[in-house]
Design an enzyme around this catalytic site. Structure first.
Site, PDB file in Angstrom:
ATOM      1  N   ALA A 189       0.957  -1.310  -0.079  1.00 54.42           N
ATOM      2  CA  ALA A 189      -0.046   0.013   0.011  1.00 54.42           C
ATOM      3  C   ALA A 189       0.776   1.100   0.123  1.00 54.42           C
ATOM      4  CB  ALA A 189      -0.904  -0.035   1.135  1.00 54.42           C
ATOM      5  N   GLU A 232      15.924  -6.304  -2.024  1.00 53.96           N
ATOM      6  CA  GLU A 232      14.918  -5.930  -2.948  1.00 53.96           C
ATOM      7  C   GLU A 232      15.353  -5.943  -4.450  1.00 53.96           C
ATOM      8  OE1 GLU A 232      11.568  -3.839  -2.119  1.00 53.96           O
ATOM      9  OE2 GLU A 232      12.242  -3.253  -0.031  1.00 53.96           O
ATOM     10  N   ASP A 262      13.118   4.099   1.550  1.00 52.69           N
ATOM     11  CA  ASP A 262      12.156   3.480   2.371  1.00 52.69           C
ATOM     12  C   ASP A 262      12.928   2.723   3.573  1.00 52.69           C
ATOM     13  OD1 ASP A 262      10.516   4.086   0.291  1.00 52.69           O
ATOM     14  OD2 ASP A 262      10.230   1.793  -0.174  1.00 52.69           O
ATOM     15  N   TYR A 318       7.683   0.093 -12.454  1.00 54.79           N
ATOM     16  CA  TYR A 318       8.646   0.928 -11.599  1.00 54.79           C
ATOM     17  C   TYR A 318      10.024   0.957 -12.044  1.00 54.79           C
ATOM     18  CZ  TYR A 318      11.439   2.361  -7.355  1.00 54.79           C
ATOM     19  OH  TYR A 318      12.200   3.140  -6.533  1.00 54.79           O
TER      20      TYR A 318
HETATM   21  C1  GLA Z   1       8.935   2.969  -3.637  1.00 54.33           C
HETATM   22  C2  GLA Z   1      10.749   2.676  -3.790  1.00 54.33           C
HETATM   23  C3  GLA Z   1      11.347   3.763  -3.168  1.00 54.33           C
HETATM   24  C4  GLA Z   1      10.840   5.046  -4.034  1.00 54.33           C
HETATM   25  C5  GLA Z   1       9.381   5.067  -4.079  1.00 54.33           C
HETATM   26  C6  GLA Z   1       9.017   6.274  -4.872  1.00 54.33           C
HETATM   27  O1  GLA Z   1       8.772   2.929  -2.557  1.00 54.33           O
HETATM   28  O2  GLA Z   1      10.796   1.531  -2.867  1.00 54.33           O
HETATM   29  O3  GLA Z   1      12.497   3.555  -3.339  1.00 54.33           O
HETATM   30  O4  GLA Z   1      11.335   5.152  -5.204  1.00 54.33           O
HETATM   31  O5  GLA Z   1       8.698   3.939  -4.346  1.00 54.33           O
HETATM   32  O6  GLA Z   1       9.125   7.363  -4.217  1.00 54.33           O
END
Ligand code: GLA
Length: 410
Positions: free
Chosen positions: A144, A181, A192, A244
């Site tokens: 989310a 990741e 993050d 992404y």
């Molecule tokens: C995800 C990625 C982050 C960042 C955000 C967008 O959460 O894990 O590193 O790029 O998207 O800001």
């Protein structure tokens, strides 16, 4: 995509746990661990989810981002056993799944993140030398946009470091969490992991992703509430991971184009709109729009910092709406449901601003609200979203909280 399978499964696994239930579970987590493994755990870890006030998709472009940990967490217990077989014996409390995880086998779901973390550690020279037992559960809505995967990887790595005496520092844990990741297939930045590891109650982190330096900005918007509403859009269908990665690739290609005219330019977020305009013919219309978003967003972050410093919820709210528009029309990572939630926000009394948070393609919308009327505003948004989409998703207020903590199990 494993990341998505993980998200899908764990959304069901954890989403419905309330904060109170979660607190109760925390009191019991050592007992659960003991019952499961016939042994006391050594450590308890509490890893927060995060929001991001502004600066989306800027971390991998060397921009500044403004995340903060919140009072939704993953909790782990961890202990080592006498066995010298290098593996993790893991228990997912909410589903009752118990799994043996080693680097040899491939997995889906949360197990892939455990394995990814082990592989990242191995690459850095940290190998398991015994069997480790882990139990975990949480109340971060998964998939989310609240960084549940970063909480999972960083929490596990921190726990292993303490249990096995590696003494890893937090910056290295962030890099290893990111590496985990990447191994799984999501080329994420570091926002993050930094939010999970370095958050401070009552503060926003100002993370400069060109230097990875952090500073803390006091959250001065005292009479406001931060409310999240999960759009409940299924990330698996949207194909989060691959899109992404594609966005990241477009940004990398764009930087190489811009660099040809300015060899001192090292990060896309530091480019100017004039630079971009002067090389317009080198970009497709779509790619141009994406780069435009990145540069505009970097400029918005500077304005957002001023708004936070001066305590101006109105200004910050407008910037949030602008960011959402950029994510929707230029960077194209939003979906109709998150757009709808933001539109509902615009029509709701007591809402200063709203935008999708995280990577996109669904997930949560963050609302900045006037505190005194936030319950009513959240109720109105809930009802309107339910009526328009049939999706039942009550909003929940989050408080800015400290980063990850680890303590000896009692
Ligand atoms: C995800 C990625 C982050 C960042 C955000 C967008 O959460 O894990 O590193 O790029 O998207 O800001």
């Amino acid at each position: 995509m494993d990341r998505l399978v993980f998200i899908g499964r764990l959304v069901i696994l954890l989403q419905t746990i309330t904060a109170e239930q979660s607190q109760k579970k925390l009191e019991n987590i050592s007992d659960i661990h003991k019952k499961q493994f016939n042994k006391e755990p050594n450590w308890i870890i509490k890893a927060p989810g995060r929001i991001n006030i502004l600066g989306e998709h800027l971390d991998y472009n060397g921009g500044n981002v403004l995340p903060a940990g919140v009072n939704r967490h993953l909790f782990f217990t961890i202990g080592s056993s006498e066995s010298e077989t290098p593996l993790i014996d893991a228990f997912a409390i909410m589903t009752g799944e118990r799994s043996i995880i080693s680097t040899q086998d491939k997995y889906n779901g949360w197990r892939a993140y455990f394995r990814g973390s082990l592989l990242a550690l191995e690459e850095e020279g940290y190998k398991l030398d015994r069997r480790v037992e882990v139990a975990f559960y949480g109340n971060i809505p998964l998939g989310a946009g609240m960084s549940s995967s970063a909480a999972l990887c960083c929490g596990l790595i921190l726990g292993l470091s303490h249990t096995l005496g590696w003494g890893l520092d937090r910056k290295l844990i962030a890099l290893l969490g990111q590496r985990a990741e990447h191994i799984i297939g999501a080329n994420c930045g570091l926002m993050d992991q930094y939010a999970v590891l370095f958050s401070r109650k009552g503060h926003i982190i100002d993370l400069d992703c060109s230097s990875m330096e952090t500073s803390l900005i006091p959250w001065k918007l005292k009479d406001t509430a931060l409310v999240l509403v999960n759009s409940k859009v299924d990330h698996q269908l949207a194909g989060t991971g691959s899109i992404y990665n594609k966005r990241r690739a477009v940004c990398e290609k764009a930087l190489n184009i811009l660099k040809k005219d300015d060899s001192n330019l090292h990060f896309l977020a530091k480019a100017s709109l004039d630079q971009l305009e002067s090389l317009k013919t080198h970009f497709s219309k779509d790619d141009f729009a994406k780069v435009q978003y990145v540069i505009q967003e970097a400029q918005r972050v500077e304005k957002a910092k001023q708004a936070i410093f001066s305590g101006s919820a109105g200004d910050l709210g407008q910037l949030m709406y602008s960011t959402h528009e950029g994510l929707q029309h230029l960077f194209e990572v939003s979906v109709p449901e998150t757009d709808l939630l933001v539109d509902i926000g615009r029509e709701t009394d007591g809402v200063y601003g709203a935008r999708m948070v995280g990577g996109g393609f669904g997930g949560c919308v963050l609302f900045l609200m006037e505190a005194s009327t936030s319950k009513e505003a959240a109720k109105n948004i809930y009802e309107s979203y339910l009526q328009k989409t049939g999706i039942d998703s009550p909003g929940f207020e989050v408080k800015i909280d400290n980063g990850i903590s680890i303590a000896p199990a009692l």
